[in-house]
Design a protein around this motif. Structure first.
Motif, PDB file in Angstrom:
ATOM      1  N   GLU A 508       0.871  -1.174   0.000  1.00 35.87           N
ATOM      2  CA  GLU A 508       0.000   0.000   0.000  1.00 35.87           C
ATOM      3  C   GLU A 508       0.908   1.223   0.000  1.00 35.87           C
ATOM      4  O   GLU A 508       1.668   1.445   0.958  1.00 35.87           O
ATOM      5  CB  GLU A 508      -0.908  -0.010   1.221  1.00 35.87           C
ATOM      6  CG  GLU A 508      -2.051   0.978   1.121  1.00 35.87           C
ATOM      7  CD  GLU A 508      -3.081   0.737   2.210  1.00 35.87           C
ATOM      8  OE1 GLU A 508      -2.658   0.652   3.394  1.00 35.87           O
ATOM      9  OE2 GLU A 508      -4.271   0.611   1.900  1.00 35.87           O
ATOM     10  N   ASP A 555      -8.192  -0.762  -4.964  1.00 41.49           N
ATOM     11  CA  ASP A 555      -7.165  -1.644  -4.421  1.00 41.49           C
ATOM     12  C   ASP A 555      -6.523  -2.524  -5.479  1.00 41.49           C
ATOM     13  O   ASP A 555      -5.707  -3.386  -5.158  1.00 41.49           O
ATOM     14  CB  ASP A 555      -7.748  -2.526  -3.319  1.00 41.49           C
ATOM     15  CG  ASP A 555      -8.762  -3.531  -3.851  1.00 41.49           C
ATOM     16  OD1 ASP A 555      -9.321  -3.283  -4.941  1.00 41.49           O
ATOM     17  OD2 ASP A 555      -8.976  -4.555  -3.172  1.00 41.49           O
ATOM     18  N   LYS A 558      -2.701  -2.581  -5.606  1.00 40.34           N
ATOM     19  CA  LYS A 558      -1.985  -2.951  -4.383  1.00 40.34           C
ATOM     20  C   LYS A 558      -1.402  -4.353  -4.465  1.00 40.34           C
ATOM     21  O   LYS A 558      -0.399  -4.653  -3.815  1.00 40.34           O
ATOM     22  CB  LYS A 558      -2.924  -2.873  -3.176  1.00 40.34           C
ATOM     23  CG  LYS A 558      -3.434  -1.472  -2.861  1.00 40.34           C
ATOM     24  CD  LYS A 558      -4.377  -1.500  -1.680  1.00 40.34           C
ATOM     25  CE  LYS A 558      -4.948  -0.112  -1.395  1.00 40.34           C
ATOM     26  NZ  LYS A 558      -5.906  -0.133  -0.262  1.00 40.34           N
ATOM     27  N   TRP A 559      -2.038  -5.214  -5.249  1.00 37.23           N
ATOM     28  CA  TRP A 559      -1.625  -6.609  -5.303  1.00 37.23           C
ATOM     29  C   TRP A 559      -0.788  -6.922  -6.535  1.00 37.23           C
ATOM     30  O   TRP A 559      -0.385  -8.066  -6.725  1.00 37.23           O
ATOM     31  CB  TRP A 559      -2.861  -7.513  -5.259  1.00 37.23           C
ATOM     32  CG  TRP A 559      -3.724  -7.195  -4.079  1.00 37.23           C
ATOM     33  CD1 TRP A 559      -4.908  -6.526  -4.086  1.00 37.23           C
ATOM     34  CD2 TRP A 559      -3.463  -7.504  -2.709  1.00 37.23           C
ATOM     35  NE1 TRP A 559      -5.405  -6.403  -2.810  1.00 37.23           N
ATOM     36  CE2 TRP A 559      -4.541  -7.006  -1.945  1.00 37.23           C
ATOM     37  CE3 TRP A 559      -2.423  -8.175  -2.048  1.00 37.23           C
ATOM     38  CZ2 TRP A 559      -4.596  -7.132  -0.556  1.00 37.23           C
ATOM     39  CZ3 TRP A 559      -2.489  -8.311  -0.669  1.00 37.23           C
ATOM     40  CH2 TRP A 559      -3.561  -7.800   0.056  1.00 37.23           C
TER      41      TRP A 559
END
Length: 640
Positions: A508, A555, A558-559
């Motif tokens: 993050e 998100d 983020k991965w």
């Protein structure tokens, strides 16, 4: 890029339990009213509840219904379940007249991959087994790349006599072996993987060309070839024992796994793999095995993305091939020439990959075409021409090894991968075709700073708790704009059984342009909130590299194990700017779980009209950063 209007994958949850309990749950579900709001919210997100259906059978070949065909069976079977699922499947298969050799099964996370023979007429019966995840035709090893001989008559090759530049760097190539008269003994050690059969001459020819591509790049007939950047262990993993083996993929993968498990390498190249395009809803055994082996961030692996780029696009057969869809590897496609007007070579496989791992291939490198062939060593130490991503991949690895060899400072695998991607240039090419762009094969493009430019490298191991702050060394007193290019790269553990939530770790990242100024107080729910941290300015957005709308969520990035972006800021708005980086984890899509060690790298480039920007950065950040020390015995050629 146009929006991708194909049906997109969604998380699929598999539930197991006693038959009577599942039936009671199904009966009660229509009138069920959970007490907790969180539970109600989660159940509202479920679009469909059903039993596993025939869609689990994929890519079956045309064959008589009664003829046994080689299949790959994927079972939901955890290694800690005591083996009852595997034994149950073997017993079930036997009950319908089929044999299963459990000793050839491959356990990856919560999945087990099994090879077996079965006629198509019995496939519906096999699908009745509750724990069966997928059933497909067993792919073969991808055909070796064609040699473009007609346009390139054999020519004499003048090899160097010097030893490799950085002999302490350990490099391995997994391929078809080398012929006995290869002439590369000064830099190459021939090795046989355990259990491999007798050598295949055509596979040895391919192995020689792949090795030549790493040692010398595309040959220059007019001069002595460049000194190799490192020595190579060439592991022969193909033999005549697998020629007629329908399950050769498992044998070859096991050989590669055995070698990587038994000895450490800094760089490895794999220019072979399954002859099939990736799937959005399943992870191949090759991909999950190699991603798991490489998760510690110790090894840079370059993988050819495949030569199926001209296959049927409507069916997705042009997409990259396993294991190049791995998140802990570098998928390499092929460019058609070394000039400024390059494009994707027509045969080079295309993206996108899955998310995470959406931007694929990661990079492209020169791979040759019939009109501009890749020149390599052939039979009798003569030069010849060829084409294929098989040669683009070791050429990209050559650039990575050159970066590592250039400095005395040890560079981790995420750092090398990040540097290659950071300096890649996509030009006007579509991202689904070339990923982050073409990597340069000139070391000076990868490690030197031009006027008004400074490159900064951070490599850190994330703590198991808390965050790290990485300052951008922007000198005080600059005027005008500052162009900031940032590339984050990390390696992590994976969940092979969860293609949508494949990576277990993420970052993050928050960009704070002014770390000395707190945000203004504000009201929330009737309460006055006084910020304790400086305000953030979004740096990475999902729509910078995602196309489908469903993936442009907050998100999404983020991965992703690699993200890169350039942003322009006024110099006066930057006051000790920094990236605050937090380590986030998940397990099968759920937040939390243990926090494994994760290595990551941040590659920064600052640009400004100040010609002496690099010197100013060194002076201003003397207490935080130190100049990277180059080796004195490597000559960097600068170009005007």
């Amino acid at each position: 890029m146009a929006d991708d209007d194909r049906p997109q994958p969604a998380p699929l949850l598999y539930l197991a339990g006693r038959r009577e309990r599942l039936m009671k749950f199904a009966e009660a579900l229509p009138g069920w009213r959970p007490v907790e709001q969180a539970v109600r919210s989660e159940f509202r997100e479920i679009e469909k509840v059903s039993l596993p259906d025939s869609s689990r059978a994929k890519h079956l070949p045309d064959a008589p219904s009664d003829k046994a065909i080689p299949l790959e069976i994927v079972l939901h079977a955890d290694a800690d379940d005591g083996g009852y699922i595997l034994e149950g499947f073997a017993s079930f298969a036997n009950s319908i007249g089929l044999d299963v050799d459990l000793s050839r099964g491959r356990q990856n996370g919560g999945l087990c991959f099994l090879p077996m023979y079965a006629p198509k007429q019995l496939v519906p019966r096999l699908l009745q087994f509750s724990f069966l995840r997928a059933l497909r035709s067993m792919p073969r090893i991808v055909p070796l790349d064609p040699v473009v001989r007609s346009l390139v008559p054999g020519f004499t090759v003048d090899l160097p006599t010097d030893p490799a530049t950085a002999q302490e760097i350990k490099v391995a190539i997994f391929d078809g072996g080398l012929p006995s008269n290869h002439g590369l003994d000064k830099w190459v050690s021939r090795k046989k993987a355990p259990g491999v059969g007798n050598a295949i001459p055509s596979a040895q020819a391919h192995g020689l060309m792949v090795t030549s591509a790493f040692l010398f790049g595309s040959l220059d007939p007019s001069r002595t070839q460049a000194i190799p950047p490192a020595n190579v262990d060439h592991w022969r993993v193909l033999g005549d024992d697998t020629t007629n083996d329908d399950f050769e993929l498992y044998s070859v993968l096991e050989r590669i796994e055995t070698v990587l498990d038994s000895r450490p390498y800094d760089f490895v190249n794999i220019s072979l793999g399954p002859d099939c395009a990736i799937e959005d809803d399943d992870v191949n055994a090759w991909t999950s095995t190699l991603d798991t082996l490489l998760a510690d961030g110790e090894t840079v692996a370059t993988v050819a993305c495949g030569n199926n780029g001209e296959s049927d696009k409507d069916l997705g057969l042009h997409r990259i091939q396993p294991p190049s869809d791995g998140v802990n590897m570098i998928a390499v496609g092929a460019a058609n020439n070394l000039g400024a007007s390059w494009q994707r070579a027509p045969y080079s496989a295309c993206g996108p990959g899955r998310s995470p791992g959406y931007v694929k291939p990661d990079i492209v490198s020169f791979g040759g075409t019939p009109t501009s062939p890749f020149l390599v060593l052939g039979a009798a130490a003569q030069g010849t021409g060829t084409q294929g991503t098989s040669f683009a991949a070791p050429l990209a690895m050559r650039s990575g090894v050159a970066i590592r060899a250039q400095f005395n400072d040890p560079l981790w695998a995420p750092t090398v991968k990040g540097l290659l991607i950071h300096h890649a240039n996509a030009g006007s090419n579509d991202r689904t075709e070339v990923g982050w762009g073409r990597v340069s094969h000139e070391i000076s493009d990868l490690v030197t700073c031009a006027d008004g430019e400074a490159h900064i490298v951070y490599q850190r191991q994330m703590p198991t708790s808390g965050a790290v702050r990485l300052f951008l060394p922007v000198p005080a007193g600059l005027s005008g704009n500052v162009d900031i290019k940032a590339t984050f790269c990390f390696f992590c553990e994976v969940d092979p059984e969860d293609s949508i939530n494949y990576t277990r770790g993420g970052l993050e990242i928050q960009f704070r342009p002014d770390t000395h100024k707190l945000g203004k107080p504000y009201f929330k729910d009737g309460k006055l909130i006084t910020p304790k941290l400086p305000p953030t300015d979004r740096f990475f957005q999902a729509d910078d590299f995602y196309t489908p709308e469903f993936m442009r969520r907050d998100d999404a990035q983020k991965w992703e194990t690699t993200i890169t972006r350039t942003k322009t800021k006024r110099a006066t708005s930057l006051n000790d700017p920094a990236f605050d980086v937090s380590h986030i984890t998940r397990l099968h899509g759920h937040n939390g779980g243990r926090r494994p060690l994760i290595k990551f790298a941040l590659i920064l480039t600052l640009k400004n009209k100040a010609v002496d920007l690099y010197d100013q950065v060194v002076t201003a950040s003397r207490n935080r950063l130190q100049p990277m020390v180059p080796r004195t015995d490597i000559r960097v050629i600068t170009r005007s």
